[in-house]
Structure formats: structure tokens, C-alpha cells
Scaffold this motif. Structure first.
Motif, PDB file in Angstrom:
ATOM      1  N   GLU A 200     -28.245 -24.881  -6.039  1.00  0.00           N
ATOM      2  CA  GLU A 200     -27.577 -23.583  -6.045  1.00  0.00           C
ATOM      3  C   GLU A 200     -27.532 -23.053  -4.617  1.00  0.00           C
ATOM      4  O   GLU A 200     -28.537 -23.094  -3.909  1.00  0.00           O
ATOM      5  N   GLN A 201     -26.378 -22.571  -4.217  1.00  0.00           N
ATOM      6  CA  GLN A 201     -26.253 -21.989  -2.881  1.00  0.00           C
ATOM      7  C   GLN A 201     -26.563 -20.499  -2.940  1.00  0.00           C
ATOM      8  O   GLN A 201     -26.094 -19.790  -3.825  1.00  0.00           O
ATOM      9  N   ILE A 202     -27.357 -20.044  -1.986  1.00  0.00           N
ATOM     10  CA  ILE A 202     -27.705 -18.627  -1.871  1.00  0.00           C
ATOM     11  C   ILE A 202     -27.429 -18.201  -0.433  1.00  0.00           C
ATOM     12  O   ILE A 202     -27.815 -18.888   0.516  1.00  0.00           O
ATOM     13  N   SER A 203     -26.750 -17.077  -0.286  1.00  0.00           N
ATOM     14  CA  SER A 203     -26.393 -16.570   1.040  1.00  0.00           C
ATOM     15  C   SER A 203     -26.988 -15.189   1.238  1.00  0.00           C
ATOM     16  O   SER A 203     -27.163 -14.420   0.270  1.00  0.00           O
ATOM     17  N   PHE A 204     -27.270 -14.868   2.500  1.00  0.00           N
ATOM     18  CA  PHE A 204     -27.852 -13.566   2.839  1.00  0.00           C
ATOM     19  C   PHE A 204     -27.080 -12.947   4.002  1.00  0.00           C
ATOM     20  O   PHE A 204     -26.699 -13.643   4.948  1.00  0.00           O
ATOM     21  N   LEU A 205     -26.884 -11.641   3.909  1.00  0.00           N
ATOM     22  CA  LEU A 205     -26.329 -10.847   5.006  1.00  0.00           C
ATOM     23  C   LEU A 205     -27.312  -9.737   5.327  1.00  0.00           C
ATOM     24  O   LEU A 205     -27.689  -8.951   4.448  1.00  0.00           O
ATOM     25  N   LEU A 206     -27.749  -9.678   6.566  1.00  0.00           N
ATOM     26  CA  LEU A 206     -28.675  -8.640   7.010  1.00  0.00           C
ATOM     27  C   LEU A 206     -27.966  -7.778   8.038  1.00  0.00           C
ATOM     28  O   LEU A 206     -27.563  -8.256   9.100  1.00  0.00           O
ATOM     29  N   LYS A 207     -27.799  -6.470   7.726  1.00  0.00           N
ATOM     30  CA  LYS A 207     -27.058  -5.587   8.613  1.00  0.00           C
ATOM     31  C   LYS A 207     -27.504  -4.147   8.398  1.00  0.00           C
ATOM     32  O   LYS A 207     -27.459  -3.627   7.278  1.00  0.00           O
ATOM     33  N   ASP A 208     -27.949  -3.507   9.461  1.00  0.00           N
ATOM     34  CA  ASP A 208     -28.253  -2.070   9.454  1.00  0.00           C
ATOM     35  C   ASP A 208     -29.179  -1.666   8.307  1.00  0.00           C
ATOM     36  O   ASP A 208     -28.926  -0.699   7.584  1.00  0.00           O
ATOM     37  N   GLY A 209     -30.256  -2.414   8.118  1.00  0.00           N
ATOM     38  CA  GLY A 209     -31.200  -2.061   7.065  1.00  0.00           C
ATOM     39  C   GLY A 209     -30.755  -2.423   5.673  1.00  0.00           C
ATOM     40  O   GLY A 209     -31.415  -2.045   4.700  1.00  0.00           O
ATOM     41  N   VAL A 210     -29.647  -3.122   5.561  1.00  0.00           N
ATOM     42  CA  VAL A 210     -29.129  -3.546   4.257  1.00  0.00           C
ATOM     43  C   VAL A 210     -29.203  -5.067   4.182  1.00  0.00           C
ATOM     44  O   VAL A 210     -28.719  -5.764   5.081  1.00  0.00           O
ATOM     45  N   LEU A 211     -29.809  -5.567   3.120  1.00  0.00           N
ATOM     46  CA  LEU A 211     -29.847  -7.001   2.867  1.00  0.00           C
ATOM     47  C   LEU A 211     -29.027  -7.288   1.617  1.00  0.00           C
ATOM     48  O   LEU A 211     -29.310  -6.754   0.542  1.00  0.00           O
ATOM     49  N   VAL A 212     -28.001  -8.130   1.785  1.00  0.00           N
ATOM     50  CA  VAL A 212     -27.146  -8.513   0.669  1.00  0.00           C
ATOM     51  C   VAL A 212     -27.399  -9.987   0.380  1.00  0.00           C
ATOM     52  O   VAL A 212     -27.307 -10.824   1.280  1.00  0.00           O
ATOM     53  N   SER A 213     -27.750 -10.294  -0.870  1.00  0.00           N
ATOM     54  CA  SER A 213     -27.983 -11.677  -1.278  1.00  0.00           C
ATOM     55  C   SER A 213     -26.933 -12.076  -2.313  1.00  0.00           C
ATOM     56  O   SER A 213     -26.621 -11.308  -3.225  1.00  0.00           O
ATOM     57  N   PHE A 214     -26.396 -13.278  -2.147  1.00  0.00           N
ATOM     58  CA  PHE A 214     -25.347 -13.795  -3.027  1.00  0.00           C
ATOM     59  C   PHE A 214     -25.884 -15.030  -3.743  1.00  0.00           C
ATOM     60  O   PHE A 214     -26.227 -16.026  -3.102  1.00  0.00           O
ATOM     61  N   GLN A 215     -25.954 -14.975  -5.080  1.00  0.00           N
ATOM     62  CA  GLN A 215     -26.403 -16.100  -5.891  1.00  0.00           C
ATOM     63  C   GLN A 215     -25.264 -16.564  -6.785  1.00  0.00           C
ATOM     64  O   GLN A 215     -24.472 -15.761  -7.285  1.00  0.00           O
ATOM     65  N   GLU A 216     -25.200 -17.868  -7.014  1.00  0.00           N
ATOM     66  CA  GLU A 216     -24.152 -18.415  -7.871  1.00  0.00           C
ATOM     67  C   GLU A 216     -24.323 -18.001  -9.321  1.00  0.00           C
ATOM     68  O   GLU A 216     -23.352 -17.866 -10.064  1.00  0.00           O
ATOM     69  N   LYS A 217     -25.560 -17.806  -9.743  1.00  0.00           N
ATOM     70  CA  LYS A 217     -25.818 -17.419 -11.127  1.00  0.00           C
ATOM     71  C   LYS A 217     -27.135 -16.661 -11.178  1.00  0.00           C
ATOM     72  O   LYS A 217     -27.912 -16.659 -10.215  1.00  0.00           O
ATOM     73  N   ARG A 218     -27.375 -16.006 -12.310  1.00  0.00           N
ATOM     74  CA  ARG A 218     -28.627 -15.284 -12.494  1.00  0.00           C
ATOM     75  C   ARG A 218     -29.766 -16.289 -12.667  1.00  0.00           C
ATOM     76  O   ARG A 218     -29.682 -17.204 -13.471  1.00  0.00           O
TER      77      ARG A 218
ATOM     78  N   GLU B 116     -11.943 -18.975  -1.724  1.00  0.00           N
ATOM     79  CA  GLU B 116     -11.965 -19.766  -2.957  1.00  0.00           C
ATOM     80  C   GLU B 116     -13.399 -20.182  -3.246  1.00  0.00           C
ATOM     81  O   GLU B 116     -14.084 -20.736  -2.391  1.00  0.00           O
ATOM     82  N   TYR B 117     -13.843 -19.880  -4.474  1.00  0.00           N
ATOM     83  CA  TYR B 117     -15.184 -20.281  -4.882  1.00  0.00           C
ATOM     84  C   TYR B 117     -15.154 -21.737  -5.321  1.00  0.00           C
ATOM     85  O   TYR B 117     -14.403 -22.113  -6.223  1.00  0.00           O
ATOM     86  N   THR B 118     -15.963 -22.573  -4.673  1.00  0.00           N
ATOM     87  CA  THR B 118     -15.947 -24.014  -4.928  1.00  0.00           C
ATOM     88  C   THR B 118     -17.124 -24.491  -5.773  1.00  0.00           C
ATOM     89  O   THR B 118     -17.308 -25.686  -5.942  1.00  0.00           O
ATOM     90  N   GLY B 119     -17.929 -23.563  -6.297  1.00  0.00           N
ATOM     91  CA  GLY B 119     -19.095 -23.957  -7.090  1.00  0.00           C
ATOM     92  C   GLY B 119     -18.730 -24.338  -8.508  1.00  0.00           C
ATOM     93  O   GLY B 119     -17.555 -24.370  -8.898  1.00  0.00           O
ATOM     94  N   ILE B 120     -19.755 -24.613  -9.314  1.00  0.00           N
ATOM     95  CA  ILE B 120     -19.547 -25.070 -10.686  1.00  0.00           C
ATOM     96  C   ILE B 120     -19.787 -23.960 -11.705  1.00  0.00           C
ATOM     97  O   ILE B 120     -19.477 -24.135 -12.880  1.00  0.00           O
TER      98      ILE B 120
ATOM     99  N   LEU C  79     -20.300 -15.663  -8.154  1.00  0.00           N
ATOM    100  CA  LEU C  79     -19.415 -15.610  -6.983  1.00  0.00           C
ATOM    101  C   LEU C  79     -17.958 -15.877  -7.332  1.00  0.00           C
ATOM    102  O   LEU C  79     -17.135 -16.055  -6.439  1.00  0.00           O
ATOM    103  N   ASN C  80     -17.633 -15.896  -8.625  1.00  0.00           N
ATOM    104  CA  ASN C  80     -16.259 -16.210  -9.008  1.00  0.00           C
ATOM    105  C   ASN C  80     -15.321 -15.001  -8.938  1.00  0.00           C
ATOM    106  O   ASN C  80     -14.110 -15.152  -9.037  1.00  0.00           O
TER     107      ASN C  80
END
Length: 356
Positions: A126-144, A18-22, A68-69
Motif C-alpha cells: 500500500e502506498q502512503i504519502s505525507f505532506l508537511l506544511k505550516d503545522g499541517v500534516l496530510v496523510s494519504f492512504q489507499e484504503k482504511r 489518475e489513480y493507478t492503485g487497485i 485515493l480514487n
């Protein structure tokens, strides 16, 4: 300033995403950069179905998600990268504090990005999350947003060493950009605090104290946001010492140490600013007390002036028969003149003693 409601965060079940942001009306979009020293491929409108065809294991892959919705999109990414449900829940739950989790082949970083809201004294979160795995970086932003615009340009123009480094160096650049937002926020708060300090020296209005307390809350909120970030960056050192997690190259750990040092500098600056606010509060209360003392001093002096006059009026206000002054032809004028001379004498005496 959007405060973190921890009680609300605890109600989110770990088995339910569940996305809890605004920013719930923001459409989820994906952008992919695939690059190395010699080549760059950019996908502006990327789909999960293109993942297996576009990701290249020998290059750096940066997948950036805005919005992230779209829960199904987050689930699809979790299935593709084999990310557990708890981590996906932390990405969507914006009430969580900054944290760093290390798994066998995944580094997860969750961070709060703060910036001042224009034309207000509040701070945007704003919450920003990162996943680093096998040469791949995934970033999650709530908005542009434009947090990473300069990094994208550096990748496109091959500026600096970003194209020569791996995904861990890109993670460092993204974290550094977020930490720069803390500097901008603190600088903006310091400008407001300087205005408040000057205002507290010239005004005793209650609104001044309200503004001081509001900015004190802002600095405490900044402190609460930076402390877990500092701890998370410090824990990267333990990852280095373990020699188990290989997603971060050994020579790049020094970059994350610099980020840790920046957090220490930010916390020291916040402590200094909080002391400045305490000084402003103390000066405000001192001014209030000084003003009250001046008023009491004035009232006391006036009361002392009228005490002997009131005594004389009280004496001659008594209705005794044997008071010869009551029968003097000019007794009223004598007493009135005496009272006037007594008042002038007291004023001159008090003035010489500098009692007012």
C-alpha cells in the motif's frame, strides 16, 4: 505480492491526475485531528469546505485521507494547500518508488507500506504519502487500515509526548509505524524460510525449490522497497544542514536519524536471510546430487555384478563345434554353479571394501 509495474507508471502523464492503485472501489473519507498539549478536537467525517474553519495555525493539524480514487477531492486539497500538479500526481501514482521532496514550505514523503497477506506467501503493498506544511500534516492512504490506530489512541489519551510536539514529530511516529510493518513482514518471511530450510533437508521435491525462489523474490522486493526509504531518510540530514526548511524542528532530526538506522538494520537482516536462502538452495541441490550419486552407484554395482556373468553366457553362446564343455553331461549345472559362486564372491568382496 503486487509488483510495481514501472512501464505502466511512465504512461501516466504528469498533467493528468489518475489513480493507478487497485483499491478503486474504496470511498474516499477524511479525518481531522486538531490538538495541542491542552486541547483535542476530532472530526470523524471531514469535508474540504470545513477546512478554513477547522484548521488552527497554533495547533497541530493532522488530516488523514482514506481512499485515493476521488480525483476531485485530491485536486481540492491541492488547491487549498497550494500543492503543484506533479506532487499530486505522485500521490495518485502508486507505481512510483519511495521518495522525499523538499520545497520551500512543503515536505513531501512517499512511502510503500508492506505487510504479509494472511494464509499466503505473498506480500501486500500500500502506498502512503505525507505532506508537511505550516503545522499541517496530510496523510494519504489507499484504503482504511489500522497502521496508525495506536497513534490515534496516544493522541486521544495524551499518552507520551505526541501532544507536546509539533507536526514533524507526528510525521516521525507515522513513518515509524510503517517501518514496524517491515519488521512484521520480515519476521513472517523468516518463519517461512526456517520451515523451508528444515524441509530442504528432508525433501527433494521440486516444490521446495519453487518456494525457496518465491521467498527470495519476496526478500528482494523488500530490499527494493527499503533502499529508497533509507536514502530518503538520509537526505533529511541535508535538509538539517541547509537550515532553510523550518517545518522540522532542530531537536527532532535525531528521531529521523533513528528511522534511518532502522532501515540499515532491516537491510542487514534481509542480506542475512538471503544468504540463508542461498544455503537452503545449495543444500537442496546437494541433496539432489547425493541422491543421484547413490542411484548411479547402485546401478554401477549391479552392472559390475552382471558383467562377468554376461561374459560367461556370451562365451558359451557361441556356436563352435570344437567346444568340449557343450557335450558334458552336467556341463550346464557346472557353469550355473560357477556363475552363482562368482556372484556371491563379488558381493562379499565389494562388501568388505565398502563399495556399497
Amino acid at each position: 505480492m503486487r509488483k510495481i509495474k514501472y512501464k505502466k507508471g511512465r504512461k501516466v502523464k504528469p498533467t493528468i491526475l489518475e489513480y493507478t492503485g487497485i483499491h478503486k472501489q474504496v470511498k474516499s473519507e477524511m479525518q481531522l485531528f486538531v490538538y495541542d498539549t491542552d486541547d483535542l478536537t476530532e472530526y470523524a467525517e471531514f469535508e474540504v469546505s470545513q477546512m478554513q474553519y477547522c484548521l488552527e495555525t497554533l495547533k497541530v493539524n493532522w488530516l488523514n485521507i482514506h481512499g485515493l480514487n476521488d480525483i476531485e477531492l485530491i485536486k481540492s486539497l491541492g488547491e487549498y494547500f497550494n500543492i503543484d500538479q506533479f506532487t499530486l500526481g505522485d500521490i495518485l501514482n502508486t507505481t512510483k518508488r519511495t521518495k522525499l521532496d523538499e520545497y520551500h514550505d512543503v515536505l513531501f514523503f512517499n512511502i510503500k507500506s508492506l505487510l504479509p497477506i494472511e494464509n499466503t506467501d505473498n506480500i501486500g503493498v500500500e502506498q502512503i504519502s505525507f505532506l508537511l506544511k505550516d503545522g499541517v500534516l496530510v496523510s494519504f492512504q489507499e484504503k482504511r487500515s489500522d497502521f496508525f490506530t495506536h497513534i490515534r489512541e496516544r493522541i486521544r489519551t495524551h499518552s507520551g509526548i505526541v501532544r507536546d510536539k509539533k507536526a514533524d514529530y507526528l510525521l516521525y511516529l507515522l513513518l515509524d509505524a510503517i517501518i514496524e510493518n517491515f519488521y512484521i513482514t520480515i519476521e513472517n518471511e523468516e518463519d517461512r524460510v526456517e520451515e523451508l530450510i528444515n524441509l530442504s533437508k528432508s525433501s527433494t521435491k521440486p516444490q521446495v525449490l519453487e518456494q525457496i525462489e518465491h521467498h527470495r523474490d519476496n526478500f528482494n522486493f523488500l530490499k527494493r522497497s527499503i533502499i529508497p526509504l533509507r536514502d530518503s531518510l538520509y537526505s533529511i540530514k541535508s535538509i538539517k544542514d541547509d537550515n532553510v526548511f523550518n517545518a522540522i524542528e532542530h531537536e527532532n532530526y535525531s528521531f529521523f536519524s533513528r528511522l534511518h538506522q532502522k532501515c540499515l538494520e532491516l537491510l542487514e537482516q534481509i542480506e542475512y536471510d538471503l544468504i540463508s536462502l542461498d544455503s537452503a538452495s545449495n543444500f537442496y541441490f546437494s541433496s539432489q546430487n547425493q541422491k543421484l550419486n547413490e542411484v548411479m552407484k547402485t546401478l554401477t554395482v549391479v552392472s559390475v555384478f552382471f558383467m562377468p556373468l554376461t561374459f560367461i553366457v556370451g562365451v558359451y553362446g557361441m556356436n563352435f563345434d570344437n567346444m568340449p564343455e557343450l557335450h558334458w553331461k552336467y556341463g550346464y549345472f557346472y557353469i550355473l554353479g560357477f556363475m552363482f559362486i562368482l556372484l556371491i564372491g563379488m558381493i562379499v568382496y565389494f562388501k568388505k571394501r565398502k563399495w556399497y
